[in-house]
Design an enzyme around this catalytic site. Structure first.
Site, mmCIF file in Angstrom:
data_model
loop_
_atom_site.group_PDB
_atom_site.id
_atom_site.type_symbol
_atom_site.label_atom_id
_atom_site.label_comp_id
_atom_site.label_asym_id
_atom_site.label_seq_id
_atom_site.Cartn_x
_atom_site.Cartn_y
_atom_site.Cartn_z
ATOM 1 N N GLU A 266 0.838 -1.106 -0.135
ATOM 2 C CA GLU A 266 0.003 0.214 -0.064
ATOM 3 C C GLU A 266 0.812 1.247 -0.025
ATOM 4 O O GLU A 266 0.621 2.260 0.730
ATOM 5 C CB GLU A 266 -0.876 -0.028 1.248
ATOM 6 C CG GLU A 266 -2.098 -1.354 1.202
ATOM 7 C CD GLU A 266 -3.099 -1.106 2.124
ATOM 8 O OE1 GLU A 266 -2.908 -0.110 3.200
ATOM 9 O OE2 GLU A 266 -4.018 -1.733 2.417
ATOM 10 N N GLU B 172 -5.674 -8.579 -0.255
ATOM 11 C CA GLU B 172 -6.330 -8.092 0.889
ATOM 12 C C GLU B 172 -7.761 -8.248 0.573
ATOM 13 O O GLU B 172 -8.186 -7.088 -0.149
ATOM 14 C CB GLU B 172 -5.797 -6.889 1.516
ATOM 15 C CG GLU B 172 -4.311 -7.125 2.350
ATOM 16 C CD GLU B 172 -4.393 -6.066 3.137
ATOM 17 O OE1 GLU B 172 -4.927 -5.382 3.563
ATOM 18 O OE2 GLU B 172 -2.918 -5.565 3.171
#
Length: 500
Positions: free
Chosen positions: A173, A292
């Site tokens: 991320e 995720e």
């Protein structure tokens, strides 16, 4: 009673299901590692301190791959802290989750544990505070046989054989301002490309996942993917997608329609990959790693009250209910509908932290409602994904229109001679579904599993197992296939087997 129709044809092929789409994720976060998989003082602890009862539950799920060690934790993690004699390992502040990391469990301990639960590891490298050098050294430590500094160091630590890790993530991320070492798309893209190049020089057999956007709501979504891939296209194999859903408004029809959001998300990122493929005149195709995904919203306020800087800080301990299980089932169906592009997926996470498995310190481990659709898909969803043609009543809700009440995916295993239909009935009425089978005339119903409950908010606790599946589903063979009765608001698994 509502009625729907479905056509399942052996020739309507989407693609082979990569078993890695049933992967999961364990981060050094909350009680995922410490008091989750690892609790040396527990009555069920094995000789290495890992809980055998938790191992048994993970084996039930048949998890093929687990992403590790993070997550936001990754971007401040020095992998060298977690190898060598445990008594010499430093205690560090984990700034991502405000915990103290003891480093009792590190690379070798986790990889050894993974073998116990019959899974592979999707290893992530820190591109926040670290970079090319630390990444290539970790690949050498894990995968090189012997005769070099890092491989011989591994051997000196008592692990003679290389691990042969095949799947690696390039950071986590990195578009997020909350991330340690946050970068622009160009900054990350350049670093990821150079890191990927060197990692593959150490081991050409590995596959690499570049960071996509943290979620589809990020202001740079799609632009980030395009820029990162322009830098990395020839050096990586996948780009990541992260997404979580919640029902904060307590709007069930809208919540169950969130699978349409995932469908749009997947299509958008796949299209961006193909745009960069065309722009760079490349012959390779970049596929997707949804590494995720889950429901996450129950624990948000409670986490603010937890004391910081302790080890095994109890955060993100969502207690899932039955409606969450229905959405998880629909999200799994959506992935199977895109089996041609989604090759890796990681339910985030596996134990205690937004997880299908919960534990008590010194006590029991148990299955949350979301455990069951995840298990059913993992166990029965291996083979080739077929595209069912579905005619279903539809509904409109706050954020979506024309939402089919019946959501379904079909997996055919030629080797096992099985056909499995996964279906969610999102209606509050029974759904009579006529299913036409083409090319499966000699197949008979072996089992119809149903997960249902009168209370949509029902949960499981260590002493109260309310939400559990049964095998008393109502389906029968008809002239052209079968007739299935999907009970209101239910997850269904119809398994058919070829008769000799």
């Amino acid at each position: 009673m509502k009625k729907a129709r479905m056509i399942v044809d052996k020739e309507y092929k989407i693609g082979e299901v990569d078993k890695r789409i049933y992967g999961s994720f364990i981060e050094h976060m909350g009680r995922a590692v410490y008091e989750g998989i690892y609790e040396p003082d527990h009555p069920e602890a094995d000789e290495d301190g890992f809980r055998k009862d938790v191992q048994s539950l993970i084996k039930e799920l048949q998890v093929p791959i687990i992403r590790y060690p993070g997550g936001n934790f990754l971007s401040g993690y020095n992998w060298e802290d977690g190898v060598g004699p445990v008594e010499n390992r430093p205690r560090r502040l984990d700034l991502a989750w405000q915990t103290t990391e003891t480093n009792e469990v590190g690379t070798n301990e986790f990889l050894s544990w993974a073998k116990k639960v019959n899974t592979e590891v999707n290893m992530a490298v820190n591109l926040g505070t670290r970079g090319i050098d630390a990444a290539r050294n970790l690949v050498e430590y894990c995968n090189h046989p012997k005769g070099s500094y890092w491989s011989d160091l591994r051997r000196s630590h008592g692990y003679e054989q290389p691990y042969g890790i095949k799947t690696w993530c390039l950071g986590n991320e990195m578009d997020g301002p909350w991330q340690i070492g946050h970068k622009t798309a160009d900054e990350y893209g350049r670093l990821a490309a150079e890191t990927a190049k060197v990692m593959k020089w150490v081991d050409p057999s590995i596959e690499l996942v570049a960071c996509g956007s943290s979620n589809s709501g990020m202001p740079t979504f799609i632009d980030w993917e395009a820029k990162v891939l322009e830098h990395t296209y020839e050096h990586v194999d996948y780009i990541s997608l992260h997404t979580y859903y919640g029902n904060r408004d307590n709007n069930l029809p809208n919540y169950l329609a969130r699978s349409m959001d995932l469908d749009h998300f997947i299509k958008s990122v796949a299209a961006t990959c193909d745009y960069v493929k065309a722009k760079t005149r490349s012959k390779k195709t970049i596929n997707l790693s949804l590494d995720e995904w889950n429901v996450w919203y129950h624990s948000n306020e409670a986490d603010k009250k937890v004391e910081p800087w302790i080890t095994a800080r109890p955060i993100l301990e969502d207690i899932y209910n039955f409606e969450d299980a229905l959405l998880v089932g629909s999200l799994l169906i959506t992935m199977l509908q895109h089996a041609d592009r989604v090759k890796i997926a990681c339910l985030a996470q596996l134990v205690n932290v937004i997880a299908p498995i919960m534990t008590e310190k010194g006590g029991e481990a148990w299955r949350q409602p979301i455990f069951y659709p995840y298990m059913h898909a993992s166990v029965y969803g291996r083979g080739e994904s077929l595209k069912p043609l579905i005619s279903s009543p539809k509904y409109d809700c706050s954020d979506f229109t024309d939402v089919p009440y019946v959501d379904a995916a079909v997996v055919y295993s030629e080797e096992e001679e099985t056909l499995t239909i996964f279906a969610v009935n999102k209606a509050e009425d029974q759904m009579e579904t006529e299913i036409s089978l083409r090319g499966f005339e000699s197949y008979q119903i072996a089992e119809h599993i149903v997960l249902e409950h009168q209370d949509i908010k029902a949960t499981n606790q260590h002493n109260r197992k309310n939400v559990v599946p049964h095998s008393n589903g109502s389906s029968s063979v008809s002239e052209n296939g079968l007739t299935a009765h999907f009970t209101p608001l239910s997850w269904n698994v119809i398994r058919l087997k070829k008769q000799s």
